[in-house]
Write a protein that holds these residues in place. Structure first.
Motif, PDB file in Angstrom:
ATOM      1  N   UNK A 125       0.770  -1.237  -0.180  1.00 22.07           N
ATOM      2  CA  UNK A 125       0.042  -0.016   0.151  1.00 22.07           C
ATOM      3  C   UNK A 125       0.820   1.447   0.025  1.00 22.07           C
ATOM      4  N   UNK A 126       0.354   2.431  -0.624  1.00 25.94           N
ATOM      5  CA  UNK A 126       0.690   3.741  -0.550  1.00 25.94           C
ATOM      6  C   UNK A 126      -0.354   4.704   0.039  1.00 25.94           C
ATOM      7  N   UNK A 127      -0.135   5.272   1.298  1.00 29.35           N
ATOM      8  CA  UNK A 127      -1.419   5.956   1.777  1.00 29.35           C
ATOM      9  C   UNK A 127      -1.374   7.358   1.629  1.00 29.35           C
ATOM     10  N   UNK A 128      -0.363   8.096   1.057  1.00 28.38           N
ATOM     11  CA  UNK A 128      -0.170   9.487   1.113  1.00 28.38           C
ATOM     12  C   UNK A 128       1.111  10.056   0.851  1.00 28.38           C
ATOM     13  N   UNK A 129       1.216  11.249   0.676  1.00 29.93           N
ATOM     14  CA  UNK A 129       2.583  12.007   0.458  1.00 29.93           C
ATOM     15  C   UNK A 129       3.161  12.515   1.811  1.00 29.93           C
ATOM     16  N   UNK A 130       4.316  12.078   2.105  1.00 31.01           N
ATOM     17  CA  UNK A 130       4.908  12.612   3.225  1.00 31.01           C
ATOM     18  C   UNK A 130       5.887  13.975   2.979  1.00 31.01           C
ATOM     19  N   UNK A 131       6.342  14.057   1.740  1.00 31.63           N
ATOM     20  CA  UNK A 131       7.352  14.942   1.581  1.00 31.63           C
ATOM     21  C   UNK A 131       7.566  14.883   0.162  1.00 31.63           C
ATOM     22  N   UNK A 132       7.988  16.372  -0.138  1.00 30.42           N
ATOM     23  CA  UNK A 132       8.474  16.803  -1.514  1.00 30.42           C
ATOM     24  C   UNK A 132       9.859  17.513  -1.520  1.00 30.42           C
ATOM     25  N   UNK A 133      10.870  16.912  -1.614  1.00 26.05           N
ATOM     26  CA  UNK A 133      11.933  17.567  -1.586  1.00 26.05           C
ATOM     27  C   UNK A 133      12.803  17.886  -2.684  1.00 26.05           C
ATOM     28  N   UNK A 134      13.247  19.424  -2.715  1.00 27.08           N
ATOM     29  CA  UNK A 134      14.098  19.917  -3.811  1.00 27.08           C
ATOM     30  C   UNK A 134      15.481  19.565  -3.487  1.00 27.08           C
ATOM     31  N   UNK A 135      16.253  18.866  -4.237  1.00 26.90           N
ATOM     32  CA  UNK A 135      17.549  18.638  -3.740  1.00 26.90           C
ATOM     33  C   UNK A 135      18.541  19.033  -5.056  1.00 26.90           C
ATOM     34  N   UNK A 136      19.566  19.910  -4.753  1.00 27.48           N
ATOM     35  CA  UNK A 136      20.531  20.426  -5.763  1.00 27.48           C
ATOM     36  C   UNK A 136      21.541  19.213  -5.796  1.00 27.48           C
ATOM     37  N   UNK A 137      21.935  18.914  -7.080  1.00 28.22           N
ATOM     38  CA  UNK A 137      23.066  17.792  -7.053  1.00 28.22           C
ATOM     39  C   UNK A 137      23.971  18.259  -8.259  1.00 28.22           C
ATOM     40  N   UNK A 138      25.183  18.640  -7.768  1.00 32.37           N
ATOM     41  CA  UNK A 138      25.978  19.396  -8.527  1.00 32.37           C
ATOM     42  C   UNK A 138      26.240  18.552 -10.139  1.00 32.37           C
ATOM     43  N   UNK A 139      26.453  17.112  -9.529  1.00 35.58           N
ATOM     44  CA  UNK A 139      26.883  16.278 -10.728  1.00 35.58           C
ATOM     45  C   UNK A 139      25.941  15.867 -11.792  1.00 35.58           C
ATOM     46  N   UNK A 140      24.512  15.813 -11.258  1.00 36.99           N
ATOM     47  CA  UNK A 140      23.626  15.334 -11.898  1.00 36.99           C
ATOM     48  C   UNK A 140      22.504  16.302 -12.194  1.00 36.99           C
ATOM     49  N   UNK A 141      22.672  17.415 -11.651  1.00 37.25           N
ATOM     50  CA  UNK A 141      21.393  18.764 -11.665  1.00 37.25           C
ATOM     51  C   UNK A 141      20.601  18.475 -10.411  1.00 37.25           C
ATOM     52  N   UNK A 142      19.584  19.423 -10.478  1.00 40.76           N
ATOM     53  CA  UNK A 142      18.567  19.517  -9.445  1.00 40.76           C
ATOM     54  C   UNK A 142      17.693  18.236  -9.610  1.00 40.76           C
ATOM     55  N   UNK A 143      17.348  17.954  -8.242  1.00 38.09           N
ATOM     56  CA  UNK A 143      16.271  16.922  -8.305  1.00 38.09           C
ATOM     57  C   UNK A 143      14.834  17.109  -7.568  1.00 38.09           C
ATOM     58  N   UNK A 144      13.816  16.703  -7.717  1.00 39.21           N
ATOM     59  CA  UNK A 144      12.618  16.663  -7.107  1.00 39.21           C
ATOM     60  C   UNK A 144      12.394  15.507  -6.618  1.00 39.21           C
ATOM     61  N   UNK A 145      12.082  15.148  -5.309  1.00 43.95           N
ATOM     62  CA  UNK A 145      12.042  13.844  -4.763  1.00 43.95           C
ATOM     63  C   UNK A 145      10.772  13.770  -4.014  1.00 43.95           C
ATOM     64  N   UNK A 146       9.834  12.871  -4.244  1.00 43.64           N
ATOM     65  CA  UNK A 146       8.907  12.560  -3.543  1.00 43.64           C
ATOM     66  C   UNK A 146       8.758  11.403  -2.699  1.00 43.64           C
ATOM     67  N   UNK A 147       8.502  11.601  -1.224  1.00 45.94           N
ATOM     68  CA  UNK A 147       8.598  10.387  -0.470  1.00 45.94           C
ATOM     69  C   UNK A 147       7.192  10.229   0.056  1.00 45.94           C
ATOM     70  N   UNK A 148       6.503   8.925  -0.395  1.00 51.83           N
ATOM     71  CA  UNK A 148       5.176   8.555   0.021  1.00 51.83           C
ATOM     72  C   UNK A 148       5.111   7.770   1.162  1.00 51.83           C
ATOM     73  N   UNK A 149       4.018   7.641   1.806  1.00 53.70           N
ATOM     74  CA  UNK A 149       3.702   7.108   3.197  1.00 53.70           C
ATOM     75  C   UNK A 149       3.207   5.687   2.773  1.00 53.70           C
ATOM     76  N   UNK A 150       4.032   4.567   3.079  1.00 52.35           N
ATOM     77  CA  UNK A 150       3.231   3.446   2.745  1.00 52.35           C
ATOM     78  C   UNK A 150       2.707   2.712   4.077  1.00 52.35           C
ATOM     79  N   UNK A 151       2.757   3.690   5.014  1.00 55.99           N
ATOM     80  CA  UNK A 151       2.044   2.921   6.247  1.00 55.99           C
ATOM     81  C   UNK A 151       2.962   1.987   7.073  1.00 55.99           C
ATOM     82  N   UNK A 152       2.337   1.281   8.085  1.00 58.03           N
ATOM     83  CA  UNK A 152       2.821   0.274   8.784  1.00 58.03           C
ATOM     84  C   UNK A 152       2.551  -1.053   8.188  1.00 58.03           C
ATOM     85  N   UNK A 153       3.687  -1.921   7.802  1.00 57.43           N
ATOM     86  CA  UNK A 153       3.489  -3.245   7.241  1.00 57.43           C
ATOM     87  C   UNK A 153       3.190  -4.143   8.480  1.00 57.43           C
TER      88      UNK A 153
END
Length: 157
Positions: free
Chosen positions: A68-96
């Protein structure tokens, strides 16, 4: 012929991962075969794919099962000098449950193993940027998009 040029636009790489926990509050981490350290299940978003669809696809590919995936926990903008900027989404899978975790079968190609880890121990298991992101995601209310981060650190009060 127009001399107007469009302003430069960001073209970040986009990735999505899922944070799963067990009843003890430990975090499910995966051990990739292709890089050092542990990570959360997930990966890059493919062209035309949404972050949620990518998170679901990556869970099946890496863990060999639908979880399961229950919802969105975090959106993170992360600069990465070697690869360029990133947008990272961390979803909540809840308790397994133990039964759900018993269905997890690492693919053996991309992911060698999985394990639940106490959040207090993750500093020694992952790169600092990922530790910050996971800790910020753990602080988010489950199932709600409450956090926006920049380079892993909460950017809004």
């Amino acid at each position: 012929m127009s001399t107007d040029t469009a302003p430069p636009m960001a073209t970040p790489r986009v990735a999505a991962g899922v944070l799963y926990r067990n009843a003890a509050g430990h975090v499910l981490l995966v051990k990739p075969t292709y890089k050092d350290g542990w990570d959360i299940p997930g990966g890059y978003v493919e062209p035309g794919e949404s972050p949620l669809a990518a998170a679901r696809r990556e869970v099946v590919e890496e863990l060999g099962t639908e979880l399961p995936i229950a919802g969105l926990l975090l959106v993170d903008w992360a600069p990465a000098p070697k690869e360029g900027d990133k947008m990272l989404f961390v979803f909540d899978g809840g308790q397994l449950t133990d039964e759900q975790y018993a269905t997890v079968t690492p693919d053996g190609d991309e992911i060698g193993t999985t394990a639940f880890h106490d959040p207090a121990a993750i500093d020694d298991l992952m790169p600092d940027r990922l530790v910050r992101r996971v800790r910020t995601a753990l602080d988010a209310p489950p199932g709600r998009s409450e956090h926006y981060a920049e380079h892993g650190t909460r950017a809004l009060a």
